[in-house]
Design an enzyme around this catalytic site. Structure first.
Site, short mmCIF file in Angstrom:
data_model
loop_
_atom_site.label_atom_id
_atom_site.label_comp_id
_atom_site.label_asym_id
_atom_site.label_seq_id
_atom_site.Cartn_x
_atom_site.Cartn_y
_atom_site.Cartn_z
N GLU A 88 0.82 -1.22 0.00
CA GLU A 88 0.00 0.00 0.00
C GLU A 88 0.85 1.27 0.00
O GLU A 88 0.50 2.26 -0.65
CB GLU A 88 -0.91 -0.01 1.23
CG GLU A 88 -1.89 1.16 1.28
CD GLU A 88 -2.85 1.01 2.46
OE1 GLU A 88 -3.11 2.02 3.12
OE2 GLU A 88 -3.33 -0.12 2.70
N ASP A 89 1.99 1.26 0.71
CA ASP A 89 2.75 2.49 0.94
C ASP A 89 4.11 2.55 0.24
O ASP A 89 4.82 3.55 0.38
CB ASP A 89 2.97 2.68 2.44
CG ASP A 89 1.67 2.90 3.19
OD1 ASP A 89 0.67 3.27 2.54
OD2 ASP A 89 1.65 2.72 4.42
#
Length: 625
Positions: A88-89
């Protein structure tokens, strides 16, 4: 100012906690995969820092510690805890996770990664909830890792801005804490609730915390005496057990105050005595628990009807215990919980335990079938509303006068029952009789109640009623009716009715208007969990408007009592009393006094002034419904 501290040693030290926790129950090959996952997460998150200024990698390490030590999850779940934010990051992909750690870990990380595509008909928050819930059709483990993630986020929420705190706390109170409860994670649920309360309503949290500490000091000597008496009684009978006194958390106290309408000093069972016993080799848990119960009730007076047997009839989350109320030598009933070491452990570990698993699996079966039904028939009301109304609560069985069975969620009220009969009955329900006794349509129902509904064509749904019902069928019908009523540009929530000076939050409506809610309003909590981007910081200041309130007063009756109260409110504080009702029985007077105020501080001044009048024992605000 940039944080220039060297965190290298701390990072390695905390990662080692995970390895140490997993090593006794993990193969060498899997330990190598676990260490590799840590190295990947450490490298991927190396440029990132948290709001606190600490390296971001400390967060996934903390989540892995919770997963390994507190929840005792399997190796792939702990690996996923290290990697839960990587896709996600950072630039790493699910395909890379799959090739490096296998399909199972990749699946877990994918579920824990917020979806790229967003359904325009739902908020991103709800899309994320939906992905998590849908994963439970196949596997329960992603939810456990997510609960570990949420628990650490809540433990470090103080670094966030107030609006972000409200959003995350609202999600927690509305979604994650009830889910932890249904999965048997009682202590996770309790901590999540309490942290959510701390950040949603800091004034109330601090006040109740102060009251608990004061009560703890005041009660310490006699509670310790009762604890020693219980311990000695068991030892004399050869029972090996730990006995301790536990105070309930501020959120639990606040919830009970709201439920029973009591202030802190008049609330019963602010604490309980817990007995955790060892099971002798020649006995079993139930027999030992009943033996302890018999020993204690031979030495202490038992409150009639005060026994609750959760050993034979566990709660739906698998919780087992024997609860009894005993009279202490200082003249107060004490709540006593009798648990085996296994029962106490189950409350910590939930689904991971053998004994609680059958109960939770039964609930999961119902959960999955209901979720499929909601997914196939999602019309007219939000997905999460249907989810929470349908299976976040235990079921109760109630009956019509002709003994037709109606299944409702626990905490359902008469209106939920009425809407199960028909929308027309629910829309026009005026009052009811429960087991033959007159009751409000918002009265809560208990298992086995027989309910009769009385209608009036002049009665219609209101916002207050929306806040009382729990089933999605009732909520949908009321929302449909209310949807045709135009809203003003600025309004107060009709359920919590905030007053200037109280802790409030605003929510922007679709038409651009703003609705103000108290921060502890259940409607605000629900909205914050689903539509956090609509939260607006608001200062609700007095502007000359009078807001109607009613005080409930209890006092020892005496001559001129009413005159002194009326003089305090009307003459000394220059406020116009609009209503006064009183009743006196056995020299105890109860009164309800209505008037208009400009602000919450004014209300506090009035309550303190009335409370200081001679013979007045208790003063509290009556919520208008």
């Amino acid at each position: 100012m940039e944080d220039t501290r060297d965190y290298s040693a701390l990072i390695e030290e905390r990662a080692e906690r995970v390895f140490k926790a997993m090593e006794p129950r993990t193969s060498d090959a899997d330990m190598a995969r676990l260490r590799d996952a840590f190295l990947l997460a450490k490298e991927a998150h190396s440029p990132q820092v948290r709001k606190t200024g600490e390296p971001y990698i400390l967060h996934p390490i903390a989540v892995a510690i919770i997963a390994a030590e507190e929840l005792r999850l399997d190796i792939n779940s702990v690996i996923a805890a290290f990697l839960h934010d990587v896709v996600e990051d950072t630039d790493h992909t699910i395909e890379e996770i799959k090739s490096r750690f296998g399909d199972d870990v990749a699946y877990l990380v994918k579920v824990l990664t917020k979806p790229d595509k967003h359904d325009p008909g739902r908020s991103k928050q709800v899309d994320n909830f939906k992905q998590m819930l849908n994963s439970m059709q196949r596997d329960i483990r992603p939810i456990f890792v997510k609960l570990a993630d949420r628990l650490h986020n809540m433990r470090t929420l103080s670094s966030m801005k107030p609006d972000k705190q409200m959003k995350i706390a609202g999600e927690t109170d509305y979604f994650y804490a009830p889910l932890a409860n249904r999965l048997g994670l009682y202590y996770v649920k309790t901590e999540l609730e309490n942290l959510s309360f701390k950040f949603r309503c800091p004034h109330d949290y601090d006040e109740i915390t102060r009251l608990i500490e004061g009560d703890r000091r005041h009660q310490k000597e006699r509670l310790e005496r009762f604890r020693r008496q219980v311990q000695a009684t068991l030892m004399e009978s050869g029972i090996e057990a730990e006995v301790k006194v536990e105070y309930r958390e501020p959120y639990s106290i606040w919830r009970k105050m709201r439920k029973y309408g009591d202030d802190f000093n008049h609330l019963k069972y602010r604490h309980f005595t817990e007995i955790i016993f060892k099971v002798p080799e020649d006995s079993d848990e139930k027999a030992t628990a009943l033996k302890i119960y018999s020993i204690l009730t031979d030495s202490f007076k038992e409150k009639p009807g005060g026994l609750s047997n959760y050993i034979d009839s566990p709660k739906e989350n698998g919780y087992q215990s024997l609860h009894v109320k005993l009279l202490a030598d200082f003249g107060r009933w004490q709540e006593v919980h009798i648990n085996s070491q296994r029962m106490a452990e189950d409350s910590h570990r939930g689904l991971d335990t053998r004994h609680s698993q059958e109960y939770i699996e039964r609930w999961l079966h119902k959960f999955r079938s209901t979720l499929r039904d909601i997914d196939n028939h999602e019309v007219g009301i939000d997905f999460m509303e249907k989810v929470t109304a349908s299976f976040y609560n235990d079921d109760i069985m109630v009956f019509t006068p002709r003994l037709k069975t109606i299944m409702l969620p626990q905490k359902a009220c008469v209106l939920d029952f009425a809407y199960e009969i028909s929308t027309e009955v629910g829309d026009h329900a005026k009052y009811a009789r429960i087991n033959g006794f007159l009751a409000s349509v918002t009265a809560p129902l208990q298992r086995g109640d027989v309910v009769e509904i009385f209608t009036d064509p002049e009665v219609h749904p209101t916002l207050e009623r929306l806040g009382s019902v729990v089933t999605y069928k009732a909520k949908n019908a009321i929302q449909t009716y209310l949807g045709n009523i135009p809203k003003p540009h600025f309004c107060r929530c009709g359920f919590c009715r905030p007053i200037p000076g109280e802790e409030v939050i605003g929510f922007k409506e679709d038409d651009g208007s703003l609705t103000l809610h108290k921060r502890d309003c259940p409607i605000a909590i629900r909205l914050a969990s689903q539509q956090g981007d609509r939260i607006k910081s608001v200062e609700f200041e007095p502007d000359g408007t009078l807001y109607p309130v009613t005080l409930w007063v209890r006092a020892v009756d005496r001559v001129h009592l009413f005159v002194d109260i009326a003089d305090c409110i009307s003459k000394r504080l220059n406020l116009n009393m609009t209503k006064y009702d009183s009743n006196c029985k056995d020299y105890i007077a109860t009164m309800e006094v209505s008037f208009g105020i400009h602000s919450y501080s004014e209300l506090e001044t009035i309550m303190k002034s009335v409370a200081s009048i001679d013979a007045v024992d208790e003063v509290k605000r009556k919520l208008e419904i």
